[in-house]
Design an enzyme around this catalytic site. Structure first.
Site: not given
Length: 342
Positions: A165-167, A169, A270
């Site tokens: 997961l993105d930082k 998110t 996104r």
């Protein structure tokens, strides 16, 4: 002993190299190597010649040593990789561990474990936590915390992390605790047998059908290499990407959307949401604007479902919507009930 990670973070590392990277205090030691340039190195650039003489280390790592003044040529420190060498030149290398190689170390961190058995973990990652060491974040990552939590994690590539997961998110991730489980999970994700669902808050009132699919290939944005973008595969490198969207509610300020991944490209939700005119709230990279206390992209991985790779047991996990996203929903006049199946 000096260590050179070399490969990109996405690659699965060989067992021996992975064990070296987790060697702990031994990784702080240095190794001195002295050697002479042979006929095959005569006239070559210094960095190329060094790559020939110590092929177990990448050229980029050797260039780092040069930049740190750790290479001597005929008794003089040399920093420029383009210097030409001659047969018989004497070279001395002080092999030190790189920042990257020292990144794979245990660090006690709080980890919210939703489920655990002998084969895997389900963790709830908070917004702000980086999953894997990378430039700018060589410590304090989920991987570091997993290594401190479980001795078995050191025996599995990437400490068992099979997706990210993105930082900024938040939400659920599955982590393998042994190599067989990791290999099985990687195959299941590739075969679309792991269901990953997200809740998102997006700008602008929803337009079009309440249920829609964005099937648009993605690659690096040719105008900004820090971003991803929907691309034409005939003109730019990229991969197919598909996201299902279900409008859940909203108003004049924005839209609440259920997002289901069919592929797992970097920043996929996104980018796809921005591509249809609904960038995520506070996602500045793709056109979003902060609202209230929402300072990170309004995206939460709230649902993770799959069959256990070892036992075949159906697994289904949910993670409550974080307070920052619930506050935006409240401001929009919407309510969130964690017991409902959105």
């Amino acid at each position: 002993m000096a260590f050179d990670r070399g490969a990109a973070p996405e690659e699965v590392l060989g067992e021996a190299l992975w064990a070296d990277e987790l060697a702990g205090p031994a990784a702080a030691e240095c190794e001195i190597r002295q050697m002479a340039m042979g006929a095959s190195q005569h006239g070559a650039r210094l960095d190329r010649a060094l790559a020939d003489l110590v092929p177990e280390f990448s050229r980029s790592y050797l260039q780092q040593l040069l930049g740190q003044g750790l290479v001597q040529l005929n008794g003089q420190a040399v920093a420029k990789p383009a210097v030409r060498v001659k047969v018989g030149d004497q070279v001395c290398l002080e092999m030190r561990p790189t920042i990257q190689s020292q990144a794979f170390r245990p660090e006690p961190l709080p980890i919210d474990v939703v489920y655990e058995d002998a084969h895997l973990l389900i963790v709830h990652k908070p917004a702000g936590l980086v999953v894997h060491p990378a430039p700018g974040n060589w410590s304090g990552t989920l991987l570091n915390g997993l290594l401190a939590r479980d001795d078995k994690a050191a025996l599995v590539p990437r400490a068992g992390i099979v997706h990210r997961l993105d930082k900024d998110t938040s939400g659920l991730m599955v982590v393998a605790r042994d190599r067989a489980t990791m290999d099985a999970l990687v195959r299941m994700i590739a075969e679309r047998k792991v269901s990953r669902k997200y809740l998102a808050l997006a700008h602008r009132p929803w337009t079009g059908p309440t249920a829609r699919t964005v099937d648009a290939p993605m690659g690096r944005d040719p105008r900004n290499r820090l971003r991803m973008a929907v691309v034409d595969l005939a003109l730019h490198a990229g991969k197919t990407a598909r996201t299902d969207l279900q409008y859940l509610g909203g108003g004049g300020q924005g839209s609440w959307v259920r997002c289901t991944l069919h592929t797992g490209r970097t920043h996929q939700i996104r980018v796809h949401m921005a591509s249809i005119g609904h960038p995520l709230v506070a996602d500045a990279l793709y056109g979003g604007v902060a609202l209230g206390n929402m300072q990170r992209q309004a995206l939460h991985a709230d649902r993770l479902s799959f069959e256990h790779p070892m036992t075949g047991k159906p697994l289904d996990f949910r993670a409550r919507l974080p307070d920052d996203m619930r506050k935006i929903l409240c401001d929009w006049g919407l309510s969130y009930n964690p017991d409902l199946d959105y």
